[in-house]
Design a protein around this motif. Structure first.
Motif, mmCIF file in Angstrom:
data_model
loop_
_atom_site.group_PDB
_atom_site.id
_atom_site.type_symbol
_atom_site.label_atom_id
_atom_site.label_comp_id
_atom_site.label_asym_id
_atom_site.label_seq_id
_atom_site.Cartn_x
_atom_site.Cartn_y
_atom_site.Cartn_z
ATOM 1 N N TRP A 194 18.430 44.183 41.387
ATOM 2 C CA TRP A 194 18.018 45.355 42.133
ATOM 3 C C TRP A 194 19.007 46.468 41.693
ATOM 4 C CZ3 TRP A 194 20.918 48.031 46.293
ATOM 5 C CH2 TRP A 194 22.184 47.374 46.476
ATOM 6 N N TRP A 195 18.520 47.750 41.916
ATOM 7 C CA TRP A 195 19.226 48.932 41.383
ATOM 8 C C TRP A 195 18.791 50.132 42.388
ATOM 9 C CZ3 TRP A 195 16.743 53.131 38.493
ATOM 10 C CH2 TRP A 195 17.704 54.098 38.068
ATOM 11 N N LEU A 196 19.628 51.020 42.574
ATOM 12 C CA LEU A 196 19.573 52.209 43.233
ATOM 13 C C LEU A 196 19.294 53.426 42.380
ATOM 14 C CD1 LEU A 196 22.127 52.202 46.128
ATOM 15 C CD2 LEU A 196 19.727 51.416 46.236
ATOM 16 N N ALA A 197 18.075 53.988 42.469
ATOM 17 C CA ALA A 197 17.916 54.991 41.540
ATOM 18 C C ALA A 197 18.323 56.219 42.300
ATOM 19 C CB ALA A 197 16.206 55.290 41.165
ATOM 20 N N ALA A 198 19.707 56.382 42.544
ATOM 21 C CA ALA A 198 20.081 57.449 43.540
ATOM 22 C C ALA A 198 20.242 58.821 42.673
ATOM 23 C CB ALA A 198 21.520 57.280 43.712
ATOM 24 N N GLY A 199 20.333 58.958 41.477
ATOM 25 C CA GLY A 199 20.256 60.081 40.756
ATOM 26 C C GLY A 199 21.731 60.477 40.129
ATOM 27 N N GLY A 200 21.626 61.672 39.392
ATOM 28 C CA GLY A 200 22.847 62.022 38.660
ATOM 29 C C GLY A 200 23.193 61.001 37.420
ATOM 30 N N PHE A 201 24.557 61.198 37.138
ATOM 31 C CA PHE A 201 24.882 60.354 36.048
ATOM 32 C C PHE A 201 25.666 59.289 36.577
ATOM 33 C CE2 PHE A 201 24.596 64.571 34.226
ATOM 34 C CZ PHE A 201 24.858 64.328 32.920
ATOM 35 N N GLU A 202 25.414 58.201 35.894
ATOM 36 C CA GLU A 202 26.092 56.638 36.310
ATOM 37 C C GLU A 202 26.613 56.413 35.206
ATOM 38 O OE1 GLU A 202 23.007 54.268 37.939
ATOM 39 O OE2 GLU A 202 22.019 54.066 36.037
ATOM 40 N N TRP A 203 27.444 55.301 35.701
ATOM 41 C CA TRP A 203 28.544 54.684 34.296
ATOM 42 C C TRP A 203 28.232 53.051 34.462
ATOM 43 C CZ3 TRP A 203 29.204 59.542 33.509
ATOM 44 C CH2 TRP A 203 29.624 60.212 34.511
ATOM 45 N N GLY A 204 27.442 52.607 33.281
ATOM 46 C CA GLY A 204 26.856 51.595 33.429
ATOM 47 C C GLY A 204 27.859 50.511 32.218
ATOM 48 N N LEU A 205 28.191 49.345 32.895
ATOM 49 C CA LEU A 205 28.873 48.329 32.474
ATOM 50 C C LEU A 205 29.188 47.107 33.052
ATOM 51 C CD1 LEU A 205 32.789 48.829 32.486
ATOM 52 C CD2 LEU A 205 31.448 50.120 33.709
ATOM 53 N N PRO A 206 29.532 45.908 32.570
ATOM 54 C CA PRO A 206 29.850 45.692 30.879
ATOM 55 C C PRO A 206 28.547 45.058 30.302
ATOM 56 C CG PRO A 206 30.290 43.902 32.486
ATOM 57 C CD PRO A 206 29.656 44.964 33.446
ATOM 58 N N VAL A 207 27.186 45.311 31.150
ATOM 59 C CA VAL A 207 25.959 44.740 30.325
ATOM 60 C C VAL A 207 25.089 46.119 30.504
ATOM 61 C CG1 VAL A 207 26.337 42.551 31.207
ATOM 62 C CG2 VAL A 207 24.973 43.950 32.744
ATOM 63 N N GLU A 208 24.050 45.645 29.781
ATOM 64 C CA GLU A 208 22.890 47.023 29.826
ATOM 65 C C GLU A 208 22.097 47.140 31.168
ATOM 66 O OE1 GLU A 208 20.854 43.528 27.812
ATOM 67 O OE2 GLU A 208 22.942 44.161 28.096
ATOM 68 N N GLU A 209 21.098 47.947 30.913
ATOM 69 C CA GLU A 209 20.114 48.129 32.296
ATOM 70 C C GLU A 209 21.047 48.462 33.625
ATOM 71 O OE1 GLU A 209 17.189 48.856 32.111
ATOM 72 O OE2 GLU A 209 16.274 47.526 30.667
ATOM 73 N N HIS A 210 21.831 49.560 33.346
ATOM 74 C CA HIS A 210 22.552 50.186 34.459
ATOM 75 C C HIS A 210 23.991 49.456 34.723
ATOM 76 C CE1 HIS A 210 19.048 52.572 35.025
ATOM 77 N NE2 HIS A 210 18.403 51.457 35.175
ATOM 78 N N GLY A 211 24.195 48.382 34.255
ATOM 79 C CA GLY A 211 25.488 47.379 34.532
ATOM 80 C C GLY A 211 25.340 47.160 35.940
ATOM 81 N N TYR A 212 26.712 46.796 36.249
ATOM 82 C CA TYR A 212 26.735 46.018 37.868
ATOM 83 C C TYR A 212 27.420 47.089 38.789
ATOM 84 C CZ TYR A 212 26.224 41.520 35.311
ATOM 85 O OH TYR A 212 25.914 40.416 34.488
#
Length: 388
Positions: A53-71
C-alpha cells in the motif's frame, strides 16, 4: 505537525511525521500551490509489492531503499533547521541506525529566491558496500485547482527523441523496458496530458538534458526541475491518464488528481547505485515555479523560456527564479534580430514580440540568449520553428 519556511516568493510546508515530506510548495506571486495536496489520507494499492500500500498524500517524498516510493513515506523523520541570516536549510533524516543505508535530505530556501534546492545525501555506515535505490517523487498539480487540466504539458529537453516505458495502460504503446518515441507516437502528441488515454510512466533513460518540467497551459502555471545529468541521470514522468484514467477513488475522495516527476541517481527503477563501506552519495537539484509565460520550451538555473513564432514574428516569454538583469538577444539562423535590456524578478515575467522581417523563411532556428553586459552568455534556448 507542520514546519513552515517562507520568503518573499515561496512558502514551504513540511510534514516531519509523514515521511519527512515537503508537503506544500506555495508560489506567492500566484497564491497557488504547485504541489498536489490530498485532502484525505487513504491507502492506495500502489507502492512496493511486498509493502502492499501507499498514501498519495502529495508533495515531495523521499523514496528508498527500493523503487515505487520506497518504504519510508509513512514513518516519522527527524527534522531540524538552521539559518545563516540569508537562507534557511531544513534537514529531514530517516534514521541513525548503523546497519543500513541512512538518508538525509537538505531543503534550502534563500532570501529573495523564487527557487529552492533539494540535496539528498545517502550514507552507508556499515563495513560493506550496499546497493540502494533512491527516488525523489514530486506529486504536482500547478494552477490552484488541485488537479491538472487537459492542457498540462510534460516538457523534456528538445534533444529527447525517445523514452523508456516503465508501465502503461494502453497496449498499443510499447511495453515496460521498451523505448517509445517522444513526444509524438503515431501522430499523437504525448507531451499533452489531455491526449493520453490511460496511465503511463516513462524514464528519459538516462536523462542528459539538465531540466524537466510540467507546465499547465490551461492555468498558465508550472514548475521546473534543474539538475546535473552526470550526478542524477534518473528522470521519470508519470500520469494517471485522461480519457480513461485510473479512478480517483483509488487514492482520494474528492476527484483531485496529480502528475509525478521522479528523480534519482540511477537511470531507471531497474538500476541501483552502490555506496561503498562508510561512503556517501549526494547531489543537489534546483526547483522553481513559473507562471505567466504561456508555455515552456527550455529551462536552466537562470530562466525558463517559451519561444514560438508565426506571421513573421517571434513571441518571447522569460521567467526567472532569481533577480536578473542583462540583455535578451534573439537570433534567427545565427543572425541577431532583436535585443532588449531587461531587469527581471521572480513572479514578473517578460512577455514580448520581435519582428523577424518581411523576407523570413518558412522555417528557421530561433535562439534566445540571455547575456551579461559584457556579452557573456548565461542561458540559451533554441528551437526549429515555423515562422510564417
Amino acid at each position: 505537525r507542520t514546519f513552515i519556511v517562507e520568503n518573499e516568493y515561496l512558502t514551504l510546508t513540511f510534514l516531519p511525521d509523514l515521511g519527512g515530506r515537503l508537503y506544500k510548495v506555495r508560489y506567492k506571486p500566484t497564491g497557488h500551490l504547485v504541489t498536489y495536496r490530498n485532502p484525505v489520507l487513504k491507502p492506495s494499492p500502489w507502492g512496493p509489492t511486498e509493502q502492499g500500500w501507499w498514501l498519495a498524500a502529495g508533495g515531495f517524498e523521499w523514496g528508498l531503499p527500493v523503487e515505487e516510493h520506497g518504504y519510508e513515506w509513512n514513518v516519522p523523520w527527524k527534522l531540524s533547521a538552521t539559518s545563516d541570516g540569508q537562507s534557511v536549510t531544513v534537514l529531514v533524516r530517516d534514521s541513525s541506525t548503523g546497519d543500513r543505508v541512512q538518508a538525509e535530505i537538505a531543503v534550502r530556501l534563500e532570501a529573495g529566491a523564487g527557487y529552492f534546492t533539494i540535496g539528498p545525501r545517502l550514507e552507508n555506515p556499515t563495513g560493506a558496500p550496499i546497493e540502494v535505490k533512491y527516488w525523489t517523487n514530486a506529486m504536482l498539480a500547478p494552477g490552484g485547482k488541485n488537479r491538472p487540466s487537459a492542457d498540462l504539458r510534460f516538457v523534456l529537453p528538445a534533444t529527447v527523441a525517445d523514452v523508456v516505458v516503465h508501465s502503461r495502460g494502453d497496449e498499443f504503446l510499447p511495453d515496460g523496458a521498451q523505448r517509445m518515441a517522444w513526444p509524438i507516437v503515431d501522430g499523437t502528441d504525448f507531451g499533452r496530458l489531455g491526449n493520453w488515454n490511460r496511465w503511463l510512466g516513462f524514464f528519459e533513460g538516462p536523462a542528459t538534458g539538465g531540466f524537466v518540467a510540467v507546465y499547465d497551459t490551461g492555468y498558465d502555471e508550472g514548475i521546473v526541475r534543474v539538475y546535473a545529468p552526470d550526478a542524477v541521470p534518473g528522470s521519470k514522468v508519470f500520469g494517471l491518464g485522461w480519457q480513461d484514467p485510473i479512478p480517483w477513488s483509488a487514492w482520494t475522495d474528492d476527484g483531485s488528481s496529480y502528475v509525478e516527476l521522479h528523480s534519482g541517481p540511477a537511470p531507471t527503477f531497474d538500476d541501483s547505485v552502490t555506496i561503498p563501506a562508510g561512503g556517501t552519495l549526494q547531489w543537489t537539484e534546483t526547483w522553481y515555479p513559473v507562471s505567466g509565460i504561456g508555455g515552456l520550451r527550455c529551462a536552466d538555473e537562470i530562466a525558463a523560456v517559451n519561444l514560438s513564432a508565426g506571421g513573421s514574428q517571434a513571441r518571447i516569454a522569460i521567467a526567472v527564479p532569481r533577480s536578473w538583469s542583462g540583455d535578451a538577444v534573439l537570433l534567427l539562423n545565427g543572425q541577431e534580430k532583436w535585443r532588449e535590456t531587461l531587469s527581471l524578478q521572480p513572479g514578473k515575467p517578460f512577455v514580448g514580440t520581435a519582428d523577424l522581417g518581411a523576407s523570413v523563411p518558412e522555417t528557421g532556428q530561433l535562439t534566445l540568449r540571455l547575456e551579461t553586459t559584457d556579452g557573456t552568455v548565461l542561458s540559451k534556448c533554441s528551437a526549429e520553428l515555423g515562422l510564417k
